[in-house]
Design a protein around this motif. Structure first.
Motif, PDB file in Angstrom:
ATOM      1  N   LEU A 371       0.817  -1.222   0.000  1.00 25.62           N
ATOM      2  CA  LEU A 371       0.000   0.000   0.000  1.00 25.62           C
ATOM      3  C   LEU A 371       0.848   1.268   0.000  1.00 25.62           C
ATOM      4  O   LEU A 371       0.576   2.189  -0.795  1.00 25.62           O
ATOM      5  N   PRO A 372       1.882   1.390   0.848  1.00 30.16           N
ATOM      6  CA  PRO A 372       2.721   2.592   0.754  1.00 30.16           C
ATOM      7  C   PRO A 372       3.352   2.775  -0.626  1.00 30.16           C
ATOM      8  O   PRO A 372       3.412   3.895  -1.143  1.00 30.16           O
ATOM      9  N   VAL A 373       3.802   1.676  -1.233  1.00 29.75           N
ATOM     10  CA  VAL A 373       4.409   1.798  -2.562  1.00 29.75           C
ATOM     11  C   VAL A 373       3.368   2.229  -3.590  1.00 29.75           C
ATOM     12  O   VAL A 373       3.612   3.136  -4.404  1.00 29.75           O
ATOM     13  N   CYS A 374       2.212   1.611  -3.584  1.00 33.59           N
ATOM     14  CA  CYS A 374       1.167   1.986  -4.542  1.00 33.59           C
ATOM     15  C   CYS A 374       0.762   3.446  -4.373  1.00 33.59           C
ATOM     16  O   CYS A 374       0.568   4.175  -5.362  1.00 33.59           O
ATOM     17  N   ARG A 375       0.610   3.881  -3.139  1.00 39.04           N
ATOM     18  CA  ARG A 375       0.248   5.285  -2.891  1.00 39.04           C
ATOM     19  C   ARG A 375       1.353   6.223  -3.345  1.00 39.04           C
ATOM     20  O   ARG A 375       1.080   7.321  -3.859  1.00 39.04           O
ATOM     21  N   ALA A 376       2.606   5.784  -3.197  1.00 41.38           N
ATOM     22  CA  ALA A 376       3.726   6.609  -3.661  1.00 41.38           C
ATOM     23  C   ALA A 376       3.734   6.715  -5.176  1.00 41.38           C
ATOM     24  O   ALA A 376       4.015   7.786  -5.735  1.00 41.38           O
ATOM     25  N   LEU A 377       3.428   5.625  -5.852  1.00 37.19           N
ATOM     26  CA  LEU A 377       3.370   5.659  -7.314  1.00 37.19           C
ATOM     27  C   LEU A 377       2.285   6.625  -7.785  1.00 37.19           C
ATOM     28  O   LEU A 377       2.484   7.391  -8.746  1.00 37.19           O
ATOM     29  N   ILE A 378       1.145   6.582  -7.119  1.00 37.69           N
ATOM     30  CA  ILE A 378       0.058   7.502  -7.477  1.00 37.69           C
ATOM     31  C   ILE A 378       0.476   8.942  -7.212  1.00 37.69           C
ATOM     32  O   ILE A 378       0.222   9.844  -8.037  1.00 37.69           O
ATOM     33  N   ALA A 379       1.113   9.189  -6.086  1.00 36.95           N
ATOM     34  CA  ALA A 379       1.586  10.543  -5.780  1.00 36.95           C
ATOM     35  C   ALA A 379       2.575  11.013  -6.841  1.00 36.95           C
ATOM     36  O   ALA A 379       2.537  12.179  -7.267  1.00 36.95           O
ATOM     37  N   PHE A 380       3.440  10.124  -7.291  1.00 39.86           N
ATOM     38  CA  PHE A 380       4.407  10.496  -8.332  1.00 39.86           C
ATOM     39  C   PHE A 380       3.677  10.878  -9.618  1.00 39.86           C
ATOM     40  O   PHE A 380       4.003  11.893 -10.255  1.00 39.86           O
ATOM     41  N   ALA A 381       2.690  10.081 -10.004  1.00 40.79           N
ATOM     42  CA  ALA A 381       1.943  10.384 -11.225  1.00 40.79           C
ATOM     43  C   ALA A 381       1.209  11.716 -11.117  1.00 40.79           C
ATOM     44  O   ALA A 381       1.003  12.404 -12.129  1.00 40.79           O
ATOM     45  N   ARG A 382       0.844  12.100  -9.905  1.00 45.53           N
ATOM     46  CA  ARG A 382       0.185  13.390  -9.680  1.00 45.53           C
ATOM     47  C   ARG A 382       1.190  14.533  -9.524  1.00 45.53           C
ATOM     48  O   ARG A 382       0.802  15.660  -9.215  1.00 45.53           O
ATOM     49  N   GLU A 383       2.471  14.216  -9.685  1.00 40.97           N
ATOM     50  CA  GLU A 383       3.562  15.192  -9.536  1.00 40.97           C
ATOM     51  C   GLU A 383       3.675  15.703  -8.100  1.00 40.97           C
ATOM     52  O   GLU A 383       4.165  16.803  -7.847  1.00 40.97           O
ATOM     53  N   GLN A 384       3.242  14.881  -7.161  1.00 45.38           N
ATOM     54  CA  GLN A 384       3.377  15.191  -5.736  1.00 45.38           C
ATOM     55  C   GLN A 384       4.662  14.514  -5.231  1.00 45.38           C
ATOM     56  O   GLN A 384       4.636  13.498  -4.543  1.00 45.38           O
ATOM     57  N   TYR A 385       5.782  15.083  -5.591  1.00 42.53           N
ATOM     58  CA  TYR A 385       7.055  14.411  -5.372  1.00 42.53           C
ATOM     59  C   TYR A 385       7.458  14.370  -3.909  1.00 42.53           C
ATOM     60  O   TYR A 385       8.061  13.388  -3.448  1.00 42.53           O
ATOM     61  N   GLU A 386       7.134  15.403  -3.153  1.00 46.68           N
ATOM     62  CA  GLU A 386       7.408  15.359  -1.722  1.00 46.68           C
ATOM     63  C   GLU A 386       6.633  14.222  -1.061  1.00 46.68           C
ATOM     64  O   GLU A 386       7.157  13.512  -0.195  1.00 46.68           O
ATOM     65  N   ARG A 387       5.394  14.067  -1.469  1.00 48.16           N
ATOM     66  CA  ARG A 387       4.560  12.998  -0.918  1.00 48.16           C
ATOM     67  C   ARG A 387       5.136  11.632  -1.304  1.00 48.16           C
ATOM     68  O   ARG A 387       5.140  10.707  -0.481  1.00 48.16           O
ATOM     69  N   THR A 388       5.628  11.510  -2.520  1.00 44.96           N
ATOM     70  CA  THR A 388       6.259  10.261  -2.948  1.00 44.96           C
ATOM     71  C   THR A 388       7.428   9.922  -2.040  1.00 44.96           C
ATOM     72  O   THR A 388       7.576   8.776  -1.586  1.00 44.96           O
ATOM     73  N   VAL A 389       8.250  10.911  -1.765  1.00 49.64           N
ATOM     74  CA  VAL A 389       9.405  10.705  -0.881  1.00 49.64           C
ATOM     75  C   VAL A 389       8.940  10.299   0.514  1.00 49.64           C
ATOM     76  O   VAL A 389       9.478   9.353   1.120  1.00 49.64           O
ATOM     77  N   GLU A 390       7.940  10.978   1.029  1.00 44.68           N
ATOM     78  CA  GLU A 390       7.448  10.674   2.375  1.00 44.68           C
ATOM     79  C   GLU A 390       6.962   9.230   2.494  1.00 44.68           C
ATOM     80  O   GLU A 390       7.136   8.588   3.537  1.00 44.68           O
ATOM     81  N   LEU A 391       6.384   8.713   1.435  1.00 44.70           N
ATOM     82  CA  LEU A 391       5.847   7.360   1.468  1.00 44.70           C
ATOM     83  C   LEU A 391       6.916   6.297   1.251  1.00 44.70           C
ATOM     84  O   LEU A 391       6.874   5.222   1.871  1.00 44.70           O
ATOM     85  N   LEU A 392       7.877   6.578   0.381  1.00 46.49           N
ATOM     86  CA  LEU A 392       8.863   5.554   0.033  1.00 46.49           C
ATOM     87  C   LEU A 392      10.056   5.502   0.979  1.00 46.49           C
ATOM     88  O   LEU A 392      10.632   4.433   1.198  1.00 46.49           O
ATOM     89  N   LEU A 393      10.427   6.648   1.523  1.00 44.03           N
ATOM     90  CA  LEU A 393      11.635   6.683   2.339  1.00 44.03           C
ATOM     91  C   LEU A 393      11.570   5.716   3.526  1.00 44.03           C
ATOM     92  O   LEU A 393      12.547   4.999   3.801  1.00 44.03           O
ATOM     93  N   PRO A 394      10.444   5.621   4.243  1.00 46.23           N
ATOM     94  CA  PRO A 394      10.412   4.704   5.394  1.00 46.23           C
ATOM     95  C   PRO A 394      10.466   3.218   5.020  1.00 46.23           C
ATOM     96  O   PRO A 394      10.814   2.388   5.863  1.00 46.23           O
TER      97      PRO A 394
END
Length: 490
Positions: A371-394
């Protein structure tokens, strides 16, 4: 009792008597060989054994294992029902202790407890180290659960019990080579896998171990030449062909040849005649996602392939079965611009994960990683790059716990690198790229990332040097692609 012994002296019960028993035993031996060498006739051969000897537990167990090895929800459900019927009707007192152990391991896996099944199969290997089926299936279990140490040690633990002249010793070396590679022992892994291929040129799993070694050490030109020289042995007619062509396409991408990578995609990875199985669709999504991350002309070159691939994932209508597959389905939907379908996958998995599912390994895989990875992929597609980092880094240090190989999971790691660069998180980007360069200093991708970081930091000279380095490294792979022998396949 209709017992016979296989080539390693292990008893098989329920085979009946006379010629039928010999036919069933021969079918079992052929099926084990087919499994080891990833031949497509494995399922038909197991079916033949079950028809000739329906009361033989090893035929039923083998079919059950095939039901989980494809990571296909519907196959697993059907296999679970069939094995449950057999167990309910069978006289277990007539089976050997080893067969009863297999029945338990298969049942546990079909019930969703991937990790416990792996432990039970390891116990079989400890007591009966010559049980090739337990080793081969256990090895794949380790792969699906991302357990690199067990991927290595399960096979290492039986090698001294085997005669090196045994026909199955070569495939064991191929498995051991892959386990060594995933554990970071690249030199020993390459030596071991090459020895396996030397014994059996058609050992496509050992070929796969060799190409992983080249991938992880950034030796892309070597990988291209190796695969080209042996394409007749691995390139078609086996169940690893698509995946090994995927590795070839990765080599092409590192060499800067997007056209060649897509040529391979169209001819070997996903096309109108593709089977549409999850493991092949996964490779297709993982390749196109790398181009999506690259952006620009590389992403544009994909054309309508994303749409076709997304349709293939949608046609499967998969439920929650294997989180690793879910992430690649989400990649396909996002690449096709079908954000709503990607979000629907996440919503469905989140609803499922919110309920307890005791003993189901995929529950933890989904909740903690999928789920964190899928949500990060969606955030990336939305150009929400900070959110992508927040989800993937942990989770970046725990990605192995939802399966796959280092090479496969690198699609997610690259997403984090790209998000850090686009978010202008220069400190994080520097750290990530420094880690990658420390492990693979010969990767053009890593040097191009370093050049982009240097641009952001205003260090023009460093950027020029990094791009020149990337160009020189890519040139070696490009030369290998240009030198492909005529008639080398795709």
């Amino acid at each position: 009792m209709g017992r016979r012994r296989d080539r390693h002296g292990l008893e098989l019960s329920g085979l009946g008597a006379g010629p039928g028993a010999e036919e069933a035993l021969a079918a079992y031996e052929r099926a084990v060989d087919a499994l080891l060498f990833f031949r497509g006739d494995v399922a038909d051969t197991v079916t033949l054994m079950r028809q000739v000897a329906p009361g033989a537990p090893m035929g039923q167990v083998f079919a059950a294992y095939l039901g989980v090895l494809g990571t296909e929800e519907k196959q697993a459900r059907s296999a679970r029902e069939e094995l449950a019927r057999f167990r309910a009707e069978a006289d277990h007192g007539r089976f050997t202790e080893r067969e009863r152990a297999h029945l338990q391991a298969a049942s546990v896996w079909l019930a969703g407890d991937l990790r416990r099944a792996g432990e039970l199969l390891r116990e079989v290997s400890i007591r009966w180290p010559g049980d090739t089926l337990a080793l081969a299936v256990g090895h794949q279990n380790d792969f699906f659960s991302g357990d690199a140490a067990s991927l290595r040690d399960r096979v290492a633990g039986v090698l001294t019990a085997w005669d090196e002249q045994d026909p199955h010793h070569g495939p064991l070396l191929g498995m051991f080579g892959f386990g060594l590679e995933e554990s970071g022992h690249y030199e020993q892994a390459l030596e071991t896998a090459l020895a396996a291929v030397e014994r059996n040129p058609h050992d496509v799993w050992a070929v796969h171990a060799v190409v992983h070694c080249h991938e992880m050490r950034g030796r892309f030109a070597e990988g291209i030449r190796y695969l080209d020289a042996r394409v007749a042995d691995w390139g078609a007619g086996n169940m690893m062909a698509v995946h090994n062509w995927w590795h070839y396409a990765l080599y092409a991408l590192e060499s800067g040849d997007v056209h060649r990578a897509l040529e391979i995609y169209d001819a070997a990875i996903h096309h109108p005649e593709s089977a549409g199985v999850a493991l092949e669709l996964l490779d297709a999504a993982a390749l196109l996602w790398r181009l999506y991350l690259d952006g620009g002309t590389a992403s544009a070159a994909v054309g309508d392939r994303w749409e076709v691939l997304a349709d293939a994932w949608a046609a499967r209508a998969d439920g929650p079965h294997y989180a690793f597959n879910d992430t690649h389905a989400v990649m396909a939907y996002l690449g096709a611009g079908r954000l709503r379908e990607a979000e629907e996958v996440v919503a469905a998995r989140a609803e499922w994960a919110a309920r307890p599912h005791p003993g189901v390994t995929n529950h933890g895989m989904t909740a903690r990683i999928g789920l964190p990875v899928c949500r990060a992929l969606i955030a990336f597609a939305r150009e929400q790059y900070e959110r992508t980092v927040e989800l993937l880094l942990p989770v970046r240090g725990r990605l192995q716990t939802f399966g796959g190989s280092h090479a496969q999971r690198d699609a997610v790691q690259r997403t984090l690198v790209e998000a850090a660069l686009r978010a202008r998180r220069t400190g994080l980007a520097r750290t990530l790229l420094s880690e990658r360069l420390g492990l693979r200093p010969t990767s053009p991708y890593n040097w191009l990332g370093q050049a982009r970081l240097a641009d952001q930091l205003g260090r023009a000279a460093m950027a020029v040097t990094a791009r020149e380095k990337a160009s020189r490294l890519a040139a070696a792979g490009a030369r290998a692609l240009a030198d492909r022998p005529s008639g080398a396949g795709v």
